[in-house]
Design an enzyme around this catalytic site. Structure first.
Site, PDB file in Angstrom:
ATOM      1  N   ASP A 192     -43.246   3.982  -0.483  1.00  0.00           N
ATOM      2  CA  ASP A 192     -44.377   4.132  -1.397  1.00  0.00           C
ATOM      3  C   ASP A 192     -43.949   3.537  -2.746  1.00  0.00           C
ATOM      4  O   ASP A 192     -44.033   2.327  -2.960  1.00  0.00           O
ATOM      5  CB  ASP A 192     -44.682   5.636  -1.456  1.00  0.00           C
ATOM      6  CG  ASP A 192     -46.003   5.977  -2.107  1.00  0.00           C
ATOM      7  OD1 ASP A 192     -46.404   5.262  -3.029  1.00  0.00           O
ATOM      8  OD2 ASP A 192     -46.626   6.978  -1.725  1.00  0.00           O
ATOM      9  N   LYS A 232     -37.966  14.271   6.401  1.00  0.00           N
ATOM     10  CA  LYS A 232     -38.335  14.569   7.767  1.00  0.00           C
ATOM     11  C   LYS A 232     -39.196  13.464   8.383  1.00  0.00           C
ATOM     12  O   LYS A 232     -39.280  13.327   9.602  1.00  0.00           O
ATOM     13  CB  LYS A 232     -39.167  15.862   7.809  1.00  0.00           C
ATOM     14  CG  LYS A 232     -38.518  17.105   7.301  1.00  0.00           C
ATOM     15  CD  LYS A 232     -39.528  18.264   7.425  1.00  0.00           C
ATOM     16  CE  LYS A 232     -39.073  19.463   6.677  1.00  0.00           C
ATOM     17  NZ  LYS A 232     -40.145  20.517   6.669  1.00  0.00           N
TER      18      LYS A 232
HETATM   19  C1  PRP Z   1     -41.746  10.371   1.972  1.00  0.00           C
HETATM   20  C2  PRP Z   1     -41.210   9.314   2.918  1.00  0.00           C
HETATM   21  C3  PRP Z   1     -40.168   8.615   2.118  1.00  0.00           C
HETATM   22  C4  PRP Z   1     -40.640   8.795   0.684  1.00  0.00           C
HETATM   23  C5  PRP Z   1     -41.197   7.505   0.180  1.00  0.00           C
HETATM   24  O1  PRP Z   1     -40.954  11.506   2.056  1.00  0.00           O
HETATM   25  O2  PRP Z   1     -40.683   9.881   4.089  1.00  0.00           O
HETATM   26  O3  PRP Z   1     -38.894   9.183   2.297  1.00  0.00           O
HETATM   27  O4  PRP Z   1     -41.675   9.796   0.687  1.00  0.00           O
HETATM   28  O5  PRP Z   1     -41.694   7.654  -1.123  1.00  0.00           O
HETATM   29  P1  PRP Z   1     -41.225   6.738  -2.329  1.00  0.00           P
HETATM   30  O6  PRP Z   1     -41.169   5.320  -1.837  1.00  0.00           O
HETATM   31  O7  PRP Z   1     -42.320   6.962  -3.356  1.00  0.00           O
HETATM   32  O8  PRP Z   1     -39.903   7.225  -2.812  1.00  0.00           O
HETATM   33  P2  PRP Z   1     -41.439  12.928   1.535  1.00  0.00           P
HETATM   34  O9  PRP Z   1     -40.918  13.152   0.144  1.00  0.00           O
HETATM   35  O10 PRP Z   1     -42.907  13.060   1.736  1.00  0.00           O
HETATM   36  O11 PRP Z   1     -40.662  13.926   2.472  1.00  0.00           O
HETATM   37  P3  PRP Z   1     -40.745  14.122   4.065  1.00  0.00           P
HETATM   38  O12 PRP Z   1     -40.305  12.817   4.700  1.00  0.00           O
HETATM   39  O13 PRP Z   1     -39.799  15.233   4.328  1.00  0.00           O
HETATM   40  O14 PRP Z   1     -42.180  14.457   4.413  1.00  0.00           O
END
Ligand code: PRP
Length: 188
Positions: A112, A52
């Site tokens: 991240d 999202k």
């Molecule tokens: C977050 C962000 C990325 C992911 C990055 O999504 O939107 O898609 O984490 O993390 P990484 O580089 O460690 O893989 P999240 O899982 O928080 O979901 P959301 O976007 O629905 O809040």
């Protein structure tokens, strides 16, 4: 709102500002200009927003482009063990439109560890687009666990927890107009 209150009237603490609304808006316009220049000779690009977290960034970026663009969304979820990500990612919803032969830009709110973006590159490549580039508003370079190319980066940040402008902490604060930090005491 200086002292926003919740429905019971209690004062709600606002996350401290890491990136102001004005600095985000200025950087989004710069990114849009850069992407518009890079794809100036294309008929259309496909922006793929990752749900999202990217929904606000995608909306602002898409509207600031000066070139034709189409919007798609993809949704993924991280496998978690407690509150710790295992690094494994699964597809919740694929793009709806046909992206074969088209120029794709993945739009993320944050990279991240890099696992999500790496997984997305594989999924989208299987649709055989003409090209894929990656764009993220925030990059936590110190947190990288896998190497992944990012073509457009809004801001590099440290290892802090951030919310706002689409990003949440346990679904809170996604609609803050700025990026704020979540302090350890607030991680309830
Ligand atoms: C977050 C962000 C990325 C992911 C990055 O999504 O939107 O898609 O984490 O993390 P990484 O580089 O460690 O893989 P999240 O899982 O928080 O979901 P959301 O976007 O629905 O809040």
């Amino acid at each position: 709102m200086l002292n926003p209150s919740d429905q019971k009237g209690a004062i709600v603490k606002q996350p401290p500002v890491l990136l102001s609304e004005a600095s985000i808006q200025a950087r989004v316009r710069e990114l849009a200009d850069e992407i518009s220049r890079d794809y100036a000779d294309k008929d259309d690009i496909v922006l793929v927003g990752v749900l999202k977290g990217s929904f606000i960034f995608l909306a602002d970026l898409a509207r600031a482009l000066s070139i034709p663009r189409t919007i798609e969304f993809i949704a993924v979820s991280s496998y978690e063990s407690g509150s710790v990500s295992t690094g494994a990612v699964r597809l919740i919803m694929d793009v709806r439109g046909n992206i074969e032969g088209r120029d794709v830009v993945i739009v993320e709110d944050i990279v991240d560890t890099g696992h999500t973006l790496k997984y997305l590159l594989g999924i989208l490549a299987s649709h055989r687009p003409a090209s894929i580039r990656t764009c993220t508003l925030l990059h936590k370079a110190e947190a990288a666990e896998v190497e992944v190319d990012i073509d457009y980066v809004g801001f590099s940040i440290g290892n802090e927890w951030v919310v706002g402008y689409g990003l949440d902490y346990a679904e809170r604060d996604r609609t803050l107009p700025y990026i704020g930090t979540v302090e350890p005491d607030d991680r309830a």
